[in-house]
Design an enzyme around this catalytic site. Structure first.
Site, PDB file in Angstrom:
ATOM      1  N   CYS A 171     -14.177  -6.625  16.123  1.00  7.25           N
ATOM      2  CA  CYS A 171     -13.306  -5.671  15.422  1.00  7.25           C
ATOM      3  C   CYS A 171     -13.351  -5.859  13.919  1.00  7.25           C
ATOM      4  O   CYS A 171     -13.010  -4.950  13.176  1.00  7.25           O
ATOM      5  CB  CYS A 171     -11.877  -5.788  15.942  1.00  7.25           C
ATOM      6  SG  CYS A 171     -11.142  -7.417  15.705  1.00  7.25           S
ATOM      7  N   GLN A 219      -7.642   0.163  17.915  1.00  2.13           N
ATOM      8  CA  GLN A 219      -8.935  -0.516  17.849  1.00  2.13           C
ATOM      9  C   GLN A 219      -9.690  -0.404  19.175  1.00  2.13           C
ATOM     10  O   GLN A 219     -10.893  -0.130  19.202  1.00  2.13           O
ATOM     11  CB  GLN A 219      -8.655  -1.996  17.551  1.00  2.13           C
ATOM     12  CG  GLN A 219      -9.852  -2.857  17.461  1.00  2.13           C
ATOM     13  CD  GLN A 219     -10.507  -2.730  16.108  1.00  2.13           C
ATOM     14  OE1 GLN A 219      -9.810  -2.696  15.103  1.00  2.13           O
ATOM     15  NE2 GLN A 219     -11.799  -2.625  16.085  1.00  2.13           N
ATOM     16  N   ARG A 232       1.879  -1.732  11.184  1.00  2.00           N
ATOM     17  CA  ARG A 232       1.204  -3.004  11.517  1.00  2.00           C
ATOM     18  C   ARG A 232       2.227  -4.106  11.313  1.00  2.00           C
ATOM     19  O   ARG A 232       2.750  -4.286  10.218  1.00  2.00           O
ATOM     20  CB  ARG A 232      -0.008  -3.205  10.617  1.00  2.00           C
ATOM     21  CG  ARG A 232      -0.611  -4.588  10.754  1.00  2.00           C
ATOM     22  CD  ARG A 232      -1.992  -4.683  10.148  1.00  2.00           C
ATOM     23  NE  ARG A 232      -2.987  -4.099  11.022  1.00  2.00           N
ATOM     24  CZ  ARG A 232      -4.302  -4.367  10.965  1.00  2.00           C
ATOM     25  NH1 ARG A 232      -4.767  -5.208  10.066  1.00  2.00           N
ATOM     26  NH2 ARG A 232      -5.142  -3.797  11.794  1.00  2.00           N
ATOM     27  N   HIS A 264      -3.570  -4.045  20.103  1.00  6.31           N
ATOM     28  CA  HIS A 264      -4.254  -3.305  19.031  1.00  6.31           C
ATOM     29  C   HIS A 264      -4.901  -2.065  19.676  1.00  6.31           C
ATOM     30  O   HIS A 264      -6.130  -1.969  19.768  1.00  6.31           O
ATOM     31  CB  HIS A 264      -5.288  -4.216  18.372  1.00  6.31           C
ATOM     32  CG  HIS A 264      -5.734  -3.742  17.024  1.00  6.31           C
ATOM     33  ND1 HIS A 264      -5.247  -2.602  16.419  1.00  6.31           N
ATOM     34  CD2 HIS A 264      -6.634  -4.272  16.144  1.00  6.31           C
ATOM     35  CE1 HIS A 264      -5.832  -2.441  15.243  1.00  6.31           C
ATOM     36  NE2 HIS A 264      -6.673  -3.440  15.054  1.00  6.31           N
ATOM     37  N   ASP A 316     -13.465 -12.032  18.830  1.00  8.93           N
ATOM     38  CA  ASP A 316     -12.539 -11.816  17.713  1.00  8.93           C
ATOM     39  C   ASP A 316     -12.239 -13.192  17.132  1.00  8.93           C
ATOM     40  O   ASP A 316     -12.595 -14.220  17.734  1.00  8.93           O
ATOM     41  CB  ASP A 316     -11.256 -11.145  18.253  1.00  8.93           C
ATOM     42  CG  ASP A 316     -10.287 -10.713  17.163  1.00  8.93           C
ATOM     43  OD1 ASP A 316     -10.676 -10.715  15.977  1.00  8.93           O
ATOM     44  OD2 ASP A 316      -9.128 -10.383  17.494  1.00  8.93           O
ATOM     45  N   ARG A 351     -13.394   3.982  13.720  1.00  7.16           N
ATOM     46  CA  ARG A 351     -11.945   3.935  13.507  1.00  7.16           C
ATOM     47  C   ARG A 351     -11.462   5.286  12.984  1.00  7.16           C
ATOM     48  O   ARG A 351     -10.462   5.830  13.426  1.00  7.16           O
ATOM     49  CB  ARG A 351     -11.550   2.854  12.482  1.00  7.16           C
ATOM     50  CG  ARG A 351     -11.724   1.421  12.909  1.00  7.16           C
ATOM     51  CD  ARG A 351     -10.932   1.063  14.141  1.00  7.16           C
ATOM     52  NE  ARG A 351      -9.498   1.238  14.040  1.00  7.16           N
ATOM     53  CZ  ARG A 351      -8.636   0.332  13.593  1.00  7.16           C
ATOM     54  NH1 ARG A 351      -9.074  -0.832  13.188  1.00  7.16           N
ATOM     55  NH2 ARG A 351      -7.340   0.573  13.573  1.00  7.16           N
TER      56      ARG A 351
HETATM   57  N1  NVA Z   1      -6.757 -10.488  16.420  1.00  4.87           N
HETATM   58  C1  NVA Z   1      -6.895 -10.151  15.023  1.00  4.87           C
HETATM   59  C2  NVA Z   1      -7.372  -8.738  14.885  1.00  4.87           C
HETATM   60  C3  NVA Z   1      -7.572  -8.291  13.472  1.00  4.87           C
HETATM   61  C4  NVA Z   1      -8.034  -6.878  13.373  1.00  4.87           C
HETATM   62  C5  NVA Z   1      -5.563 -10.352  14.325  1.00  4.87           C
HETATM   63  O1  NVA Z   1      -4.540  -9.975  14.901  1.00  4.87           O
HETATM   64  O2  NVA Z   1      -5.539 -10.889  13.222  1.00  4.87           O
HETATM   65  N1   CP Z   2     -10.181  -4.305  12.806  1.00  4.74           N
HETATM   66  C1   CP Z   2      -9.120  -4.112  12.030  1.00  4.74           C
HETATM   67  O1   CP Z   2      -8.019  -3.762  12.471  1.00  4.74           O
HETATM   68  O2   CP Z   2      -9.387  -4.328  10.727  1.00  4.74           O
HETATM   69  P1   CP Z   2      -8.356  -4.454   9.543  1.00  4.74           P
HETATM   70  O3   CP Z   2      -7.531  -5.693   9.793  1.00  4.74           O
HETATM   71  O4   CP Z   2      -9.211  -4.564   8.318  1.00  4.74           O
HETATM   72  O5   CP Z   2      -7.484  -3.241   9.529  1.00  4.74           O
END
Ligand code: NVA
Ligand code: CP
Length: 298
Positions: free
Chosen positions: A257, A129, A99, A126, A217, A285
């Site tokens: 998400c 997801q 990540r 993502h 989101d 997930r």
């Molecule tokens: N768009 C959000 C998704 C988190 C799961 C982010 O990147 O923070």
């Molecule tokens: N939806 C998602 O990716 O959640 P986290 O940021 O908690 O991993």
């Protein structure tokens, strides 16, 4: 050559097979020893609850083990180059679940490393997801090609991966984003060129019309915290509330998400209401990560 999972395009024709496989694994409470002897690194430069827990659990359910690593607790945080880290991890471990910020970092890890790399969220996409969302929607509406999906809000990493999924799965995707917050133009162009049914609106009401699933989101993703105020202004009118949900198809489901910012991109009423299927999404997930890992190590 190691098999990577960076975008939904990497799955090609296997994408639907993964949805079916994840559904089967879920039904059977699947466990096996396919990853026995394998130790995967989770390298996370951003916070996570679901992705970390579901991957750590999925690897263990498949018989493997994990090591969790962050820049703050490693030499990465003291400027050791990613390309050196990639080569070190590849000497010890069997996979990297990452990540991070720019997708170019994943490209570096693939270039210098010699083990599979999995995209566990970047600024650009993502995919894990969205594959999980495909499973969650498939469970309610197995005829994926006739699905109508609305995306309300930021044209962010989630929206980008959704556009790729629309090309592969053939569903209709209607996005409503404020001007200046569109998804990646190259992805939109590619999708349209490939004949995907992807439409970009400025009006959320137009995007939700006839939608079976309404997604949103956060307005400021991880790494965009300083833009929070400007985004609150720009996204005014893009909140998912009961009024907007009523414009969708009868029985439409609300999806997010998570984590959600209550009262910003979605009201508490919708989030806690009967249309929301957030925790089915969250559970999936785990099942989808298992299917993805099985695909990589098959
Ligand atoms: N768009 C959000 C998704 C988190 C799961 C982010 O990147 O923070
Ligand atoms: N939806 C998602 O990716 O959640 P986290 O940021 O908690 O991993």
């Amino acid at each position: 050559m190691p098999k990577h999972f960076i975008t939904i395009r990497d799955l090609g024709d296997d994408a639907m097979k993964l949805v079916l496989r994840a559904a089967e694994m879920k039904k059977n409470n699947f466990r096996c020893d396919r990853l026995q002897g394998k130790i995967l690194v989770l390298l996370f430069e951003k916070a996570s609850t679901r992705t970390r827990l579901s991957f750590e659990t999925a690897v263990r359910r498949l018989g493997g083990q994990t090591v969790f690593m962050t820049p703050q607790e490693s030499q990465l945080g003291r400027s050791e180059p990613l390309k050196d880290t990639a080569r070190v991890i590849s000497r010890y471990n069997d996979g990297m679940i990452v990540r991070t910020f720019g997708q170019s970092k994943l490209e570096q890890l693939m270039e210098y490393g010699s083990i599979p790399v999995v995209n566990a969220l970047t600024d650009e996409g993502h995919p894990c997801q969205i594959m999980r969302d495909m499973l969650t929607m498939y469970e309610r509406r197995p005829d994926i090609s006739t699905m109508r999906i609305a995306w309300i809000g930021d044209g962010n990493n989630m929206a980008n991966s959704f556009i790729e999924a629309a090309t592969i799965f053939g569903f209709t995707l209607s996005l409503a984003c404020p001007e200046g917050y569109d998804p990646e133009p190259a992805l939109l162009a590619q999708a349209r060129q490939a004949g995907a049914k992807v439409y970009l609106h400025r009006d959320p009401a137009a995007a939700v019309e006839g939608a079976h699933f309404v997604h949103t989101d956060v307005w400021a993703s991880m790494g965009q915290e300083e833009e929070q105020h400007a985004r609150l202004v720009a996204f005014k009118g893009f909140r998912v509330d009961d009024r907007l949900m009523r414009l969708a198809a009868p029985g439409a489901k609300f999806m997010h998400c998570l984590p959600a910012h209550r009262g910003e991109e979605v009201t508490e009423d919708v989030l806690e209401g009967p249309a929301a299927i957030l925790f089915d999404q969250a559970e999936n997930r785990l099942h989808m990560q298992m299917a993805i890992l099985e695909w990589i190590y098959s």
